[in-house]
Motif scaffolding. Sequence first.
Motif, short mmCIF file in Angstrom:
data_model
loop_
_atom_site.label_atom_id
_atom_site.label_comp_id
_atom_site.label_asym_id
_atom_site.label_seq_id
_atom_site.Cartn_x
_atom_site.Cartn_y
_atom_site.Cartn_z
N PHE A 199 -16.19 26.74 27.13
CA PHE A 199 -17.22 25.91 27.75
C PHE A 199 -17.09 25.93 29.28
CE2 PHE A 199 -18.98 21.50 28.61
CZ PHE A 199 -20.29 21.82 28.30
N VAL A 200 -15.85 26.06 29.78
CA VAL A 200 -15.60 25.93 31.21
C VAL A 200 -15.68 27.26 31.94
CG1 VAL A 200 -13.86 25.29 32.93
CG2 VAL A 200 -14.22 23.85 30.91
N VAL A 201 -15.17 28.35 31.34
CA VAL A 201 -15.14 29.64 32.02
C VAL A 201 -16.11 30.61 31.36
CG1 VAL A 201 -12.74 29.27 32.69
CG2 VAL A 201 -13.24 30.62 30.66
N HIS A 202 -16.50 31.62 32.11
CA HIS A 202 -17.48 32.59 31.61
C HIS A 202 -16.86 33.58 30.63
CE1 HIS A 202 -21.02 34.96 31.34
NE2 HIS A 202 -20.58 35.97 32.07
N LYS A 203 -15.65 34.05 30.95
CA LYS A 203 -14.95 35.00 30.08
C LYS A 203 -13.56 34.46 29.78
CE LYS A 203 -17.45 39.07 31.75
NZ LYS A 203 -17.34 40.42 32.38
N PRO A 204 -13.42 33.71 28.68
CA PRO A 204 -12.14 33.07 28.36
C PRO A 204 -11.02 34.07 28.16
CG PRO A 204 -13.94 32.22 27.00
CD PRO A 204 -14.46 33.44 27.70
N THR A 205 -9.82 33.67 28.57
CA THR A 205 -8.63 34.49 28.33
C THR A 205 -7.94 34.02 27.06
OG1 THR A 205 -7.34 33.00 29.73
CG2 THR A 205 -8.27 34.96 30.77
N TYR A 206 -7.21 34.92 26.45
CA TYR A 206 -6.51 34.61 25.20
C TYR A 206 -5.26 33.79 25.48
CZ TYR A 206 -3.51 35.38 21.13
OH TYR A 206 -2.67 35.20 20.06
N VAL A 207 -5.08 32.71 24.71
CA VAL A 207 -3.88 31.88 24.82
C VAL A 207 -3.08 32.03 23.52
CG1 VAL A 207 -2.96 29.56 25.10
CG2 VAL A 207 -5.06 30.23 26.30
N PRO A 208 -1.85 32.58 23.58
CA PRO A 208 -1.03 32.75 22.37
C PRO A 208 -0.82 31.44 21.63
CG PRO A 208 -0.08 33.95 24.21
CD PRO A 208 -1.17 33.10 24.78
N ALA A 209 -0.84 31.50 20.30
CA ALA A 209 -0.78 30.29 19.47
C ALA A 209 0.48 29.47 19.72
CB ALA A 209 -0.87 30.69 18.00
N ARG A 210 1.62 30.13 19.93
CA ARG A 210 2.87 29.41 20.11
C ARG A 210 2.90 28.62 21.42
NH1 ARG A 210 6.34 27.77 16.79
NH2 ARG A 210 8.11 28.15 18.17
N LEU A 211 2.09 29.02 22.38
CA LEU A 211 2.09 28.35 23.68
C LEU A 211 1.10 27.19 23.75
CD1 LEU A 211 2.32 31.37 26.16
CD2 LEU A 211 4.17 30.13 25.01
N LYS A 212 0.15 27.15 22.84
CA LYS A 212 -0.88 26.12 22.89
C LYS A 212 -0.33 24.69 22.82
CE LYS A 212 -4.95 28.63 21.23
NZ LYS A 212 -5.99 28.70 20.18
N PRO A 213 0.63 24.40 21.91
CA PRO A 213 1.15 23.02 21.86
C PRO A 213 1.77 22.56 23.17
CG PRO A 213 1.79 24.24 19.90
CD PRO A 213 1.22 25.24 20.85
N VAL A 214 2.31 23.51 23.95
CA VAL A 214 2.92 23.16 25.24
C VAL A 214 1.85 23.02 26.32
CG1 VAL A 214 4.64 23.83 26.95
CG2 VAL A 214 5.00 24.42 24.56
N ILE A 215 0.95 24.00 26.37
CA ILE A 215 -0.07 24.02 27.42
C ILE A 215 -1.01 22.82 27.31
CG2 ILE A 215 -2.09 25.29 28.26
CD1 ILE A 215 -0.61 27.87 27.56
N TYR A 216 -1.36 22.44 26.09
CA TYR A 216 -2.35 21.38 25.90
C TYR A 216 -1.73 20.04 25.52
CZ TYR A 216 -5.42 25.41 25.95
OH TYR A 216 -6.06 26.56 26.31
N ALA A 217 -0.41 19.92 25.62
CA ALA A 217 0.27 18.67 25.26
C ALA A 217 -0.20 17.52 26.12
CB ALA A 217 1.79 18.84 25.38
N ASP A 218 -0.36 17.77 27.42
CA ASP A 218 -0.77 16.72 28.34
C ASP A 218 -2.18 16.22 28.01
OD1 ASP A 218 -0.15 15.39 31.14
OD2 ASP A 218 -2.21 16.11 31.28
N ALA A 219 -3.09 17.12 27.72
CA ALA A 219 -4.47 16.73 27.42
C ALA A 219 -4.55 15.90 26.15
CB ALA A 219 -5.34 17.98 27.27
N LEU A 220 -3.69 16.20 25.17
CA LEU A 220 -3.69 15.44 23.92
C LEU A 220 -2.98 14.10 24.10
CD1 LEU A 220 -2.94 18.33 21.40
CD2 LEU A 220 -5.08 17.07 21.65
N LYS A 221 -1.89 14.09 24.85
CA LYS A 221 -1.12 12.86 25.07
C LYS A 221 -1.95 11.82 25.80
CE LYS A 221 3.07 11.11 27.31
NZ LYS A 221 4.26 11.48 28.13
N HIS A 222 -2.72 12.25 26.79
CA HIS A 222 -3.48 11.32 27.63
C HIS A 222 -4.98 11.36 27.31
CE1 HIS A 222 0.06 10.52 30.06
NE2 HIS A 222 0.26 11.82 30.17
N ARG A 223 -5.30 11.69 26.08
CA ARG A 223 -6.69 11.85 25.67
C ARG A 223 -7.51 10.59 25.93
NH1 ARG A 223 -10.09 11.24 21.27
NH2 ARG A 223 -11.49 13.00 20.87
N ASP A 224 -6.98 9.42 25.57
CA ASP A 224 -7.73 8.18 25.72
C ASP A 224 -8.01 7.86 27.19
OD1 ASP A 224 -7.77 7.90 23.00
OD2 ASP A 224 -6.13 6.46 22.91
#
Length: 311
Positions: A199-224
């Motif tokens: 939604f944000v970028v025109h040509k998304p880059t691939y994010v390895p599955a094992r790294l997603k829990p680390v990369i997006y931890a902050d967004a999920l923790k502070h979701r509210d």
Amino acid sequence: MSFFLILLVSAIVFLTLLYLFFPEQIVLLMRWLMRKRGRVVRKTVTVDGRVWPYLEGGDPSKPVLVMVHGFGADKDHWTFYAPWLTKEYRLIAPDLPGFGENDRDGELPFDVGSQAARLKAFLDALGIERPHLGGNSMGGWIALRFAIDYPDALRTLTLMNNAGILGADQSELQKLAADRSYNPLIIANLEDADRLIAFVVHKPTYVPARLKPVIYADALKHRDLLDKIFWAIADEMEQQPLNGELGKVTVPTLIVWGRHDKLIDVSCVAVLEKGIVNSRSHIFEHVAHVPMMEDPKATAEVQRAFLAEHP
């Protein structure tokens, strides 16, 4: 087997083990490498009792360039951009309250005027007078508010896909968020992260599955909290857009946009150009909402050319 081949195999095995069993170390290593490449280091300063982490790089004797991140982002989003700026400028990129490593106090007011006032206090704490100031998205809105509220406190203004302005056409984000039942900029789970990036970028880059829990931890923790901030500024955007105050901007202004932006429509460029007397624009045809990350070199070339005219 040669020494160099043994070294290469050992490095591959080591990185594979890190990826499989310690993905957080991979992310930390990537962040360290990006900061190293951009010649920036993490620092902190206390502002009104609140600790502000920020990145700084470049020669302290060079002109100061302050860049402000957008919603859901943080100071490290500028490490993609830093390599092309820190040779000529003293680059400073803070974490705003509510984001990154800054205070996550949900009781703070997150209206753009309050954030601009906090940014002014941050610059005062660092002893910075009349820097070049820029920002992306929400950060661009804050920079624009700063230019209106503190016209003598900056040298130039750079707006990258900034919020705070209503264009002739509605963006996809405005349409999706119209009934307030769905926030497109908040992720519900790790699988939802791919949808957000696309939604944000025109040509998304691939994010390895094992790294997603680390990369997006902050967004999920502070979701509210992020959801609370989003609707606060969405209401402000609807009720108090800055269209009628653009004439108060007195500094030279550069407007940068991505043609494929789904969050803030490119029709805002014409509004900004018409409203800000001493302004000019550059629209990239191959990027979307974050040009400083999607094509950092080309974006930096446009900004450097502009800044060079206003030393």
